[in-house]
Design a protein around this motif. Structure first.
Motif, PDB file in Angstrom:
ATOM      1  N   CYS A  70       0.803  -1.220   0.000  1.00 45.87           N
ATOM      2  CA  CYS A  70       0.000   0.000   0.000  1.00 45.87           C
ATOM      3  C   CYS A  70       0.839   1.276   0.000  1.00 45.87           C
ATOM      4  CB  CYS A  70      -0.918   0.034   1.221  1.00 45.87           C
ATOM      5  SG  CYS A  70      -2.217  -1.224   1.201  1.00 45.87           S
ATOM      6  N   HIS A  71       2.125   1.152   0.320  1.00 46.98           N
ATOM      7  CA  HIS A  71       3.006   2.325   0.384  1.00 46.98           C
ATOM      8  C   HIS A  71       4.222   2.120  -0.505  1.00 46.98           C
ATOM      9  CE1 HIS A  71       0.935   4.158   3.833  1.00 46.98           C
ATOM     10  NE2 HIS A  71       0.839   2.945   4.335  1.00 46.98           N
ATOM     11  N   SER A  72       4.463   3.069  -1.383  1.00 48.50           N
ATOM     12  CA  SER A  72       5.689   3.039  -2.181  1.00 48.50           C
ATOM     13  C   SER A  72       6.792   3.749  -1.414  1.00 48.50           C
ATOM     14  CB  SER A  72       5.472   3.713  -3.538  1.00 48.50           C
ATOM     15  OG  SER A  72       5.134   5.079  -3.356  1.00 48.50           O
ATOM     16  N   GLN A  73       8.024   3.564  -1.883  1.00 54.19           N
ATOM     17  CA  GLN A  73       9.174   4.261  -1.300  1.00 54.19           C
ATOM     18  C   GLN A  73      10.045   4.797  -2.444  1.00 54.19           C
ATOM     19  OE1 GLN A  73      11.446   2.289   1.769  1.00 54.19           O
ATOM     20  NE2 GLN A  73       9.639   1.386   2.684  1.00 54.19           N
ATOM     21  N   GLU A  81       4.704  15.380  -7.158  1.00 56.49           N
ATOM     22  CA  GLU A  81       5.267  14.451  -6.184  1.00 56.49           C
ATOM     23  C   GLU A  81       6.342  15.119  -5.344  1.00 56.49           C
ATOM     24  OE1 GLU A  81       6.093  10.503  -6.920  1.00 56.49           O
ATOM     25  OE2 GLU A  81       4.337  10.138  -8.160  1.00 56.49           O
ATOM     26  N   TYR A  85       6.007  15.275  -1.405  1.00 60.91           N
ATOM     27  CA  TYR A  85       6.808  14.367  -0.604  1.00 60.91           C
ATOM     28  C   TYR A  85       8.232  14.829  -0.324  1.00 60.91           C
ATOM     29  CZ  TYR A  85       3.068  11.031  -1.663  1.00 60.91           C
ATOM     30  OH  TYR A  85       1.858  10.407  -1.774  1.00 60.91           O
ATOM     31  N   LYS A 105       2.162   0.929  -5.975  1.00 57.49           N
ATOM     32  CA  LYS A 105       0.773   1.199  -5.598  1.00 57.49           C
ATOM     33  C   LYS A 105       0.736   2.075  -4.352  1.00 57.49           C
ATOM     34  CE  LYS A 105      -3.663  -1.154  -5.011  1.00 57.49           C
ATOM     35  NZ  LYS A 105      -4.127  -0.397  -3.843  1.00 57.49           N
ATOM     36  N   ARG A 106      -0.117   3.070  -4.374  1.00 52.17           N
ATOM     37  CA  ARG A 106      -0.209   3.989  -3.243  1.00 52.17           C
ATOM     38  C   ARG A 106      -1.633   4.065  -2.712  1.00 52.17           C
ATOM     39  NH1 ARG A 106       3.464   8.903  -5.678  1.00 52.17           N
ATOM     40  NH2 ARG A 106       5.508   7.936  -5.331  1.00 52.17           N
ATOM     41  N   PRO A 109       0.165   7.053   1.447  1.00 49.82           N
ATOM     42  CA  PRO A 109       1.177   7.942   0.867  1.00 49.82           C
ATOM     43  C   PRO A 109       2.536   7.275   0.710  1.00 49.82           C
ATOM     44  CG  PRO A 109       0.813   8.482   3.165  1.00 49.82           C
ATOM     45  CD  PRO A 109      -0.242   7.472   2.799  1.00 49.82           C
ATOM     46  N   ASP A 110       3.377   7.860  -0.128  1.00 49.03           N
ATOM     47  CA  ASP A 110       4.754   7.400  -0.267  1.00 49.03           C
ATOM     48  C   ASP A 110       5.489   7.664   1.047  1.00 49.03           C
ATOM     49  OD1 ASP A 110       6.964   6.746  -2.566  1.00 49.03           O
ATOM     50  OD2 ASP A 110       7.781   8.054  -1.013  1.00 49.03           O
TER      51      ASP A 110
END
Length: 250
Positions: A70-73, A81, A85, A105-106, A109-110
């Protein structure tokens, strides 16, 4: 004409195998060729540091609980973006990530720059019940992390595995993995000085979950979240606005 060639190719086992080999070779070359120029494309980061045993344990918990789904990095170079971020991600920031957790996939949040943005207390409250701090959140609660003692007796094996993959952990770091994990989460003990000595003055030593009498999985996960984006300043050196770096004292 193309239909006749395709029919002939399908009916000949030899030609079909050769076609597969040719297609796979093209794909392989496209993936492998950039590695020959990796020294020219990956930034230098003299200040790059490694994950401590506690942070590495937190990263393992992050993977175990599926947070990467669920969280990108990885912050892209798109303006929206960067404004939301912070500086876009650079390759060297993932130098010691085995495996990488860039994600795509977000649902949330990232998290590439989450380190230092919020307090330890905020992260603990968020993980205990996300809606206490973000009312519209659909993230599940992870209350059990604060009740689950962190397993530290095999941390040296995790560091040794990372060393095999190229992370420059020393024999001393591997030998003291369990005590360093304990020391990072218990600031008032003698073990805290040891982890700072081995991993540097930038090491974040804190009672992450607010309890100093034991080390929990909550300690480990919060320690990991608090270091994201703070292993090196390389990304801020590539941006025209270094003043946007989060202040860890906020």
């Amino acid at each position: 004409m193309p239909e006749l060639f395709h029919r002939k190719l399908e009916r000949s086992a030899v030609l079909f195998v050769l076609g597969i080999i040719a297609a796979a070779s093209v794909g392989g070359i496209v993936e492998i060729a950039p590695l020959f120029t990796i020294d020219e494309t990956v930034e230098d980061a003299p200040d790059m540091r490694m994950y401590t045993p506690l942070e590495l344990a937190g990263r393992n918990i992050y993977i175990r609980e599926g947070c990467y789904a669920c969280h990108s990095q990885m912050i892209r170079t798109l303006r929206d973006e960067v404004e939301r971020y912070g500086p876009y991600s650079v390759a060297v920031e993932s130098q010691y990530d085995r495996p990488m957790l860039w994600g795509s996939k977000r649902t949330g949040p990232d998290l590439a720059r989450i380190g230092g943005k919020y307090s330890d207390f905020w992260h603990v409250a968020h993980l205990n019940n996300p809606r206490d701090v973000v009312p519209e959140s659909n993230m599940p609660a992870y209350r059990w992390l604060a009740r689950t003692p962190l397993k530290t007796n095999d941390l040296h094996l995790h560091l040794a595995a990372q060393q095999t993959l190229g992370v420059p952990y020393t024999a001393e770091m591997i030998e003291n993995a369990a005590s360093d994990a304990y020391g990072q989460a218990t600031p008032d003990t003698d073990y805290a000085a040891g982890v700072v000595e081995r991993y540097g003055e930038e090491t974040n030593v804190s009672a992450f979950d607010g309890v100093t009498t034991r080390v929990t999985e909550m300690d480990a996960l919060v320690a990991y979240l608090q270091v994201l984006g703070r292993l090196t300043n390389a990304a801020y050196e590539n941006t025209a606005a270094p003043e946007t770096k989060p202040d860890p004292d906020d």
